[in-house]
Design a protein around this motif. Structure first.
Motif, PDB file in Angstrom:
ATOM      1  N   LEU A   1       7.017   1.601   6.582  1.00  0.00           N
ATOM      2  CA  LEU A   1       6.900   2.053   5.202  1.00  0.00           C
ATOM      3  C   LEU A   1       5.565   1.647   4.581  1.00  0.00           C
ATOM      4  N   ARG A   2       4.894   0.655   5.188  1.00  0.00           N
ATOM      5  CA  ARG A   2       3.588   0.207   4.678  1.00  0.00           C
ATOM      6  C   ARG A   2       2.429   0.910   5.366  1.00  0.00           C
ATOM      7  N   SER A   3       2.756   1.822   6.278  1.00  0.00           N
ATOM      8  CA  SER A   3       1.717   2.530   7.023  1.00  0.00           C
ATOM      9  C   SER A   3       0.930   3.478   6.106  1.00  0.00           C
ATOM     10  N   LYS A   4      -0.293   3.764   6.485  1.00  0.00           N
ATOM     11  CA  LYS A   4      -1.114   4.734   5.761  1.00  0.00           C
ATOM     12  C   LYS A   4      -0.867   6.158   6.267  1.00  0.00           C
ATOM     13  N   LYS A   5      -0.134   6.268   7.377  1.00  0.00           N
ATOM     14  CA  LYS A   5       0.176   7.575   7.953  1.00  0.00           C
ATOM     15  C   LYS A   5       1.528   8.056   7.420  1.00  0.00           C
ATOM     16  N   TRP A   6       1.527   9.249   6.821  1.00  0.00           N
ATOM     17  CA  TRP A   6       2.738   9.751   6.189  1.00  0.00           C
ATOM     18  C   TRP A   6       3.873   9.976   7.189  1.00  0.00           C
TER      19      TRP A   6
ATOM     20  N   PHE B   1      20.714   4.244  10.250  1.00  0.00           N
ATOM     21  CA  PHE B   1      21.424   2.988  10.473  1.00  0.00           C
ATOM     22  C   PHE B   1      22.062   2.454   9.187  1.00  0.00           C
ATOM     23  N   LYS B   2      22.042   3.302   8.130  1.00  0.00           N
ATOM     24  CA  LYS B   2      22.743   3.016   6.871  1.00  0.00           C
ATOM     25  C   LYS B   2      22.364   1.654   6.283  1.00  0.00           C
ATOM     26  N   ILE B   3      21.068   1.399   6.187  1.00  0.00           N
ATOM     27  CA  ILE B   3      20.568   0.140   5.616  1.00  0.00           C
ATOM     28  C   ILE B   3      20.410   0.316   4.110  1.00  0.00           C
ATOM     29  N   LYS B   4      21.358  -0.220   3.348  1.00  0.00           N
ATOM     30  CA  LYS B   4      21.373   0.006   1.903  1.00  0.00           C
ATOM     31  C   LYS B   4      20.492  -0.956   1.122  1.00  0.00           C
ATOM     32  N   ALA B   5      20.257  -2.129   1.654  1.00  0.00           N
ATOM     33  CA  ALA B   5      19.619  -3.193   0.871  1.00  0.00           C
ATOM     34  C   ALA B   5      18.166  -2.917   0.501  1.00  0.00           C
ATOM     35  N   VAL B   6      17.587  -1.866   1.032  1.00  0.00           N
ATOM     36  CA  VAL B   6      16.150  -1.635   0.829  1.00  0.00           C
ATOM     37  C   VAL B   6      15.869  -0.410  -0.037  1.00  0.00           C
ATOM     38  N   HIS B   7      16.863   0.059  -0.808  1.00  0.00           N
ATOM     39  CA  HIS B   7      16.687   1.317  -1.533  1.00  0.00           C
ATOM     40  C   HIS B   7      15.573   1.241  -2.585  1.00  0.00           C
ATOM     41  N   LYS B   8      15.327   0.053  -3.151  1.00  0.00           N
ATOM     42  CA  LYS B   8      14.247  -0.074  -4.141  1.00  0.00           C
ATOM     43  C   LYS B   8      12.880   0.130  -3.498  1.00  0.00           C
ATOM     44  N   ILE B   9      12.740  -0.336  -2.265  1.00  0.00           N
ATOM     45  CA  ILE B   9      11.478  -0.135  -1.528  1.00  0.00           C
ATOM     46  C   ILE B   9      11.311   1.346  -1.202  1.00  0.00           C
ATOM     47  N   ILE B  10      12.406   1.963  -0.791  1.00  0.00           N
ATOM     48  CA  ILE B  10      12.374   3.402  -0.460  1.00  0.00           C
ATOM     49  C   ILE B  10      11.960   4.223  -1.679  1.00  0.00           C
ATOM     50  N   MET B  11      12.449   3.828  -2.857  1.00  0.00           N
ATOM     51  CA  MET B  11      12.168   4.569  -4.085  1.00  0.00           C
ATOM     52  C   MET B  11      10.681   4.603  -4.438  1.00  0.00           C
ATOM     53  N   ASN B  12       9.889   3.720  -3.845  1.00  0.00           N
ATOM     54  CA  ASN B  12       8.445   3.716  -4.111  1.00  0.00           C
ATOM     55  C   ASN B  12       7.784   5.015  -3.653  1.00  0.00           C
ATOM     56  N   ASN B  13       8.482   5.749  -2.791  1.00  0.00           N
ATOM     57  CA  ASN B  13       7.921   6.995  -2.243  1.00  0.00           C
ATOM     58  C   ASN B  13       8.427   8.236  -2.971  1.00  0.00           C
ATOM     59  N   ILE B  14       8.994   8.049  -4.156  1.00  0.00           N
ATOM     60  CA  ILE B  14       9.634   9.160  -4.853  1.00  0.00           C
ATOM     61  C   ILE B  14       8.698  10.319  -5.156  1.00  0.00           C
ATOM     62  N   ASN B  15       7.451  10.006  -5.466  1.00  0.00           N
ATOM     63  CA  ASN B  15       6.473  11.064  -5.760  1.00  0.00           C
ATOM     64  C   ASN B  15       5.330  11.055  -4.746  1.00  0.00           C
ATOM     65  N   HIS B  16       5.670  10.726  -3.496  1.00  0.00           N
ATOM     66  CA  HIS B  16       4.660  10.715  -2.428  1.00  0.00           C
ATOM     67  C   HIS B  16       4.026  12.105  -2.296  1.00  0.00           C
ATOM     68  N   PRO B  17       2.713  12.170  -2.058  1.00  0.00           N
ATOM     69  CA  PRO B  17       2.054  13.484  -1.959  1.00  0.00           C
ATOM     70  C   PRO B  17       2.580  14.382  -0.843  1.00  0.00           C
TER      71      PRO B  17
END
Length: 358
Positions: A137-142, A155-171
């Motif tokens: 998720l920290r990669s520069k490659k989309w 793998f249904k990993i729920k604990a990281v949803h706030k980190i995932i949300m950082n990509n909400i408006n990814h180009p």
């Protein structure tokens, strides 16, 4: 030998253009030869890697099947499972082998469900594979980011949803799509919170897929769609209108009626469709009063609505449009008239049909 010397001597005394052509020909020949050898090497290398990958996959599948059936109700991880975990951890330290382990886990995860499926999810974390997915998720490659989010979804990993949300408006649309699927797969309607802050368009195809995921989920608690119906993002409004249809959101009636005057025609068309599906008769008079001011698709949508909410008093309005320039609208008008009074329609059917050729 003498012949070769003669050719070289002739070339030496030829014009610069001919010398250039010969030089380029030789260069291209060398490049083609190098590429041919490289492709042969690459093909052999891929075959070797494929054999190695198949070999390791068989080993890991054997370990994982043993792991799944070695559990007991007394311990989180049995002693036999702990041995397998330690072996797989050593393999996972190597990037090539780690990739095979993840793909093998995913293969099994897609084939099983229930407690065994949850056991695979726990093993993914226990093997320390979670940190590698988060690193993506920290990669520069989309594309790497998209793969990382997909792994966390599978793998249904729920604990990281706030980190995932950082990509909400990814180009990149692909990254946004994976983020949206992550939230909806794992949180159902609660996952649609991203619609509150989404600035980029939500494509028609993504809307269809998200609705499919929602319908597969057993969560029957529907979110309040009114804030999304008032969104400044037109695609979010259209998606909320589709939710209103699928889940019969009659509670949003007032907001749905307001959308008949939305600045975006696509929104208005979808609002008419939703109001028609919900049989909200109040919308009919609004649309009748400004029928001529609306676009062709809106007019068609309204007449399809009238097939569900017609009244005898609508006959006057319909007769005003029996000679409409659009054949499709003429047909819809006749169909509604037929529904209002079938006997009268039968008597005048021949006359009404003449209007189609007018």
């Amino acid at each position: 030998m003498n012949e070769n010397l003669h050719i070289l001597e002739s070339l030496k005394h030829s014009s610069p253009i001919i010398q250039l052509i010969w030089g380029l020909s030789c260069l291209f020949f060398i490049i083609i030869a190098i590429l041919t050898f490289y492709l042969k090497y690459l093909r052999n290398h891929l075959r070797v890697n494929e054999k190695i990958e198949t070999k390791y996959q068989e080993i890991y599948e054997s370990y994982l099947v043993t792991y799944l059936y070695a559990g007991n109700d007394e311990e989180a991880f049995s002693s036999e499972q702990q041995i397998i975990i330690e072996k797989l951890k050593k393999y996972a330290a190597d990037p090539f082998k780690r990739k095979i382990i993840v793909s093998t886990l995913l293969k099994l995860r897609n084939e099983i469900s229930g407690e065994m499926g949850e056991s695979i999810d726990k093993l993914f974390i226990k093997l320390g594979l979670l940190r590698y997915s988060l690193a993506k998720l920290r990669s520069k490659k989309w594309d790497v980011i998209a793969i990382g989010i997909r792994e966390l979804t599978q793998f249904k990993i729920k604990a990281v949803h706030k980190i995932i949300m950082n990509n909400i408006n990814h180009p990149k649309r692909e990254v946004r799509k994976e983020m949206q699927f992550y939230l909806v797969h794992l949180y159902a309607f609660e996952g649609l919170e991203f619609l509150n802050v989404l600035e980029t368009p939500l494509s028609e195809w993504d809307q269809i897929q998200l609705l499919e995921v929602l319908q597969l989920n057993n969560n029957t608690q529907i979110a309040d769609i009114k804030p999304w119906l008032k969104s400044s993002n037109d695609s979010v409004v259209i998606f909320a209108l589709k939710i209103a249809k699928v889940y019969n959101q009659f509670e949003a009636k007032e907001v749905l009626i307001e959308l008949l005057n939305h600045k975006c025609e696509d929104v208005r068309i979808n609002a008419i469709s939703a109001l028609s599906h919900l049989n909200i008769i109040e919308a009919k008079n609004i649309l009748k009063n400004n029928f001529n001011d609306r676009g062709h698709e809106e007019q068609i949508g309204f007449l399809k609505m009238m097939e569900n909410v017609y009244e005898a008093s609508d006959k006057t309005f319909l007769m005003e449009h029996i000679n409409h320039k659009s054949t499709e609208i003429k047909l819809l008008v006749i169909e509604v008239l037929k529904n209002i009074n079938f006997e009268e329609f039968a008597l005048n059917e021949a006359e009404l049909k003449k209007t189609l050729t007018a």
